[in-house]
Design a protein around this motif. Structure first.
Motif, PDB file in Angstrom:
ATOM      1  N   ALA A  94      -1.615   0.210  10.222  1.00 27.37           N
ATOM      2  CA  ALA A  94      -1.821  -1.153   9.735  1.00 27.37           C
ATOM      3  C   ALA A  94      -3.097  -1.279   8.905  1.00 27.37           C
ATOM      4  CB  ALA A  94      -1.834  -2.138  10.903  1.00 27.37           C
ATOM      5  N   PRO A  95      -4.246  -0.740   9.346  1.00 38.66           N
ATOM      6  CA  PRO A  95      -5.443  -0.817   8.496  1.00 38.66           C
ATOM      7  C   PRO A  95      -5.271  -0.141   7.136  1.00 38.66           C
ATOM      8  CG  PRO A  95      -6.077  -0.317  10.741  1.00 38.66           C
ATOM      9  CD  PRO A  95      -4.580  -0.237  10.704  1.00 38.66           C
ATOM     10  N   ILE A  96      -4.638   1.022   7.110  1.00 40.69           N
ATOM     11  CA  ILE A  96      -4.452   1.716   5.833  1.00 40.69           C
ATOM     12  C   ILE A  96      -3.527   0.921   4.920  1.00 40.69           C
ATOM     13  CG2 ILE A  96      -3.430   3.751   4.745  1.00 40.69           C
ATOM     14  CD1 ILE A  96      -4.469   5.404   7.070  1.00 40.69           C
ATOM     15  N   ALA A  97      -2.367   0.511   5.445  1.00 44.43           N
ATOM     16  CA  ALA A  97      -1.375  -0.180   4.626  1.00 44.43           C
ATOM     17  C   ALA A  97      -1.885  -1.535   4.145  1.00 44.43           C
ATOM     18  CB  ALA A  97      -0.081  -0.356   5.415  1.00 44.43           C
ATOM     19  N   GLU A  98      -2.478  -2.323   5.038  1.00 46.22           N
ATOM     20  CA  GLU A  98      -2.933  -3.654   4.672  1.00 46.22           C
ATOM     21  C   GLU A  98      -4.096  -3.600   3.689  1.00 46.22           C
ATOM     22  OE1 GLU A  98      -3.688  -5.741   8.293  1.00 46.22           O
ATOM     23  OE2 GLU A  98      -1.568  -5.795   8.872  1.00 46.22           O
ATOM     24  N   GLU A  99      -4.968  -2.601   3.835  1.00 45.47           N
ATOM     25  CA  GLU A  99      -6.078  -2.483   2.888  1.00 45.47           C
ATOM     26  C   GLU A  99      -5.584  -2.018   1.517  1.00 45.47           C
ATOM     27  OE1 GLU A  99      -9.055  -3.732   3.447  1.00 45.47           O
ATOM     28  OE2 GLU A  99      -8.100  -4.329   5.314  1.00 45.47           O
ATOM     29  N   LEU A 100      -4.625  -1.110   1.492  1.00 47.42           N
ATOM     30  CA  LEU A 100      -4.055  -0.696   0.205  1.00 47.42           C
ATOM     31  C   LEU A 100      -3.459  -1.893  -0.532  1.00 47.42           C
ATOM     32  CD1 LEU A 100      -2.302   2.687   1.107  1.00 47.42           C
ATOM     33  CD2 LEU A 100      -4.175   2.372  -0.527  1.00 47.42           C
ATOM     34  N   LEU A 101      -2.815  -2.781   0.204  1.00 50.12           N
ATOM     35  CA  LEU A 101      -2.175  -3.927  -0.427  1.00 50.12           C
ATOM     36  C   LEU A 101      -3.179  -5.022  -0.769  1.00 50.12           C
ATOM     37  CD1 LEU A 101       0.442  -5.331  -1.319  1.00 50.12           C
ATOM     38  CD2 LEU A 101       0.646  -6.234   1.009  1.00 50.12           C
ATOM     39  N   MET A 102      -4.054  -5.384   0.185  1.00 48.70           N
ATOM     40  CA  MET A 102      -4.927  -6.543   0.009  1.00 48.70           C
ATOM     41  C   MET A 102      -6.214  -6.215  -0.736  1.00 48.70           C
ATOM     42  SD  MET A 102      -3.385  -9.157   1.114  1.00 48.70           S
ATOM     43  CE  MET A 102      -1.967  -9.601   2.124  1.00 48.70           C
ATOM     44  N   ARG A 103      -6.997  -5.266  -0.209  1.00 50.44           N
ATOM     45  CA  ARG A 103      -8.252  -4.913  -0.871  1.00 50.44           C
ATOM     46  C   ARG A 103      -8.055  -3.854  -1.943  1.00 50.44           C
ATOM     47  NH1 ARG A 103      -8.931  -8.580   2.958  1.00 50.44           N
ATOM     48  NH2 ARG A 103      -8.156  -6.964   4.362  1.00 50.44           N
ATOM     49  N   GLY A 104      -6.807  -3.377  -2.094  1.00 49.99           N
ATOM     50  CA  GLY A 104      -6.486  -2.446  -3.161  1.00 49.99           C
ATOM     51  C   GLY A 104      -5.798  -3.150  -4.311  1.00 49.99           C
ATOM     52  N   GLU A 105      -4.476  -3.298  -4.209  1.00 54.34           N
ATOM     53  CA  GLU A 105      -3.685  -3.882  -5.296  1.00 54.34           C
ATOM     54  C   GLU A 105      -4.036  -5.337  -5.561  1.00 54.34           C
ATOM     55  OE1 GLU A 105      -1.125  -4.770  -8.270  1.00 54.34           O
ATOM     56  OE2 GLU A 105      -1.717  -2.779  -7.553  1.00 54.34           O
ATOM     57  N   ALA A 106      -4.051  -6.179  -4.525  1.00 52.98           N
ATOM     58  CA  ALA A 106      -4.338  -7.596  -4.732  1.00 52.98           C
ATOM     59  C   ALA A 106      -5.765  -7.809  -5.227  1.00 52.98           C
ATOM     60  CB  ALA A 106      -4.107  -8.376  -3.430  1.00 52.98           C
ATOM     61  N   PHE A 107      -6.712  -7.040  -4.714  1.00 53.50           N
ATOM     62  CA  PHE A 107      -8.106  -7.149  -5.131  1.00 53.50           C
ATOM     63  C   PHE A 107      -8.245  -6.807  -6.614  1.00 53.50           C
ATOM     64  CE2 PHE A 107     -12.636  -6.462  -5.150  1.00 53.50           C
ATOM     65  CZ  PHE A 107     -13.130  -7.221  -4.103  1.00 53.50           C
ATOM     66  N   ALA A 108      -7.569  -5.750  -7.048  1.00 51.01           N
ATOM     67  CA  ALA A 108      -7.623  -5.358  -8.457  1.00 51.01           C
ATOM     68  C   ALA A 108      -6.997  -6.414  -9.353  1.00 51.01           C
ATOM     69  CB  ALA A 108      -6.922  -4.015  -8.648  1.00 51.01           C
ATOM     70  N   ARG A 109      -5.896  -7.002  -8.904  1.00 51.80           N
ATOM     71  CA  ARG A 109      -5.221  -8.022  -9.708  1.00 51.80           C
ATOM     72  C   ARG A 109      -6.065  -9.286  -9.804  1.00 51.80           C
ATOM     73  NH1 ARG A 109      -0.246  -8.338 -11.684  1.00 51.80           N
ATOM     74  NH2 ARG A 109       0.329  -6.394 -10.621  1.00 51.80           N
ATOM     75  N   ALA A 110      -6.663  -9.693  -8.684  1.00 49.54           N
ATOM     76  CA  ALA A 110      -7.508 -10.890  -8.690  1.00 49.54           C
ATOM     77  C   ALA A 110      -8.765 -10.672  -9.520  1.00 49.54           C
ATOM     78  CB  ALA A 110      -7.884 -11.281  -7.263  1.00 49.54           C
TER      79      ALA A 110
END
Length: 275
Positions: free
Chosen positions: A184-200
């Motif tokens: 969960a930490p790996i997957a959620e960080e890839l999505l939120m602080r990874g992809e979503a963070f880059a998009r924002a």
């Protein structure tokens, strides 16, 4: 030569005014909608696919026709339901991580690791490593206090002295621990602080990126059983993870702190209560 290299590498910090050209209102709104919609779709799609795939495989394993109508399906043993639940949780996190990496590949191609902050930042980061490790050391205490007190105040149903289901096999228990502390930490960080963070980062300043991803992360944990207590209990962690992602320019500290927080809270909840 140095300036050309800097331009090619691109800024790692999100949406710095000096490096990010202004965009029109229409494009900004489109990017804002995608920033929210893409993680929501990924989470929903991963949840649906995990349930469907686990049901297909598990039904096949016990010799049950997967096309049997729900009304005619036999009642499954409790241990089978528990095992399917753990398998679905594990598979959902694997799918979320896969979708996040796939989106980064589709968006930036060979630079997908940089998009997800899995490489060294193009701009040097300043700060004391001691401060980072200090945060890692004391954060679980803050996290446990905040989560338990907000749950108590909002009737979130979180209590110390819980027990792991006795219907889970040893392998299922290991899978469940791996899901909570690692997957969960790996997957959620890839999505939120990874992809979503880059998009924002393309449409917001750093403070906006940290706040918006924190709110999105917290609201993604909204559930019928926990109500609003769960999202509120995660806000401090979400803001800290966003700050850590911006401050270090790397994703691994976020994964580490996220997993460490989950492990500490889990240990606290599972620790037997003394009377």
């Amino acid at each position: 030569m140095h300036a050309r290299h800097a331009a090619q590498a691109g800024p790692e910090r999100p949406a710095e005014p000096a490096t990010s050209p202004p965009i029109g209102l229409g494009r900004w709104l489109l990017q804002a909608v995608l920033f929210v919609a893409i993680p929501v779709v990924v989470l929903a799609l991963a949840g649906i696919l995990s349930l469907v795939l686990v049901r297909i495989v598990a039904d096949y394993r016990i010799g049950l026709d997967i096309f049997t109508p729900t009304a005619l399906r036999p009642r499954l043993p409790i241990y089978e339901e528990a095992r399917r639940g753990v398998a679905a949780d594990v598979l959902r996190q694997v799918l979320i991580a896969g979708f996040a990496v796939g989106l980064a590949l589709w968006q930036d191609g060979a630079a997908w690791r940089r998009r997800l902050a899995l490489t060294r930042p193009a701009e040097p980061r300043t700060g004391s490593p001691l401060r980072l490790w200090l945060i890692m050391a004391i954060w679980p205490v803050i996290h446990i206090l905040w989560v338990t007190e907000t749950a108590r105040a909002l009737n979130g149903g979180l209590a110390q002295g819980i027990r792991i289901s006795p219907f889970l096999s040893p392998l299922a228990v290991v899978g469940w621990f791996a899901y909570v502390v690692v997957l969960a930490p790996i997957a959620e960080e890839l999505l939120m602080r990874g992809e979503a963070f880059a998009r924002a980062g393309r449409i917001m300043r750093p403070a906006g990126v940290i706040a918006s991803t924190a709110l999105l992360f917290s609201l993604a944990h909204l559930s019928e059983s926990g109500g609003i207590a769960r999202p509120i209990s995660l806000l401090p962690l979400a803001f800290t993870l966003g700050w850590l992602r911006w401050r270090t320019g790397r994703l691994w500290p976020c994964m580490l702190l996220h997993g460490w927080s989950n492990l500490a809270l889990l240990a606290y909840l599972l620790w037997p209560r003394s009377y």
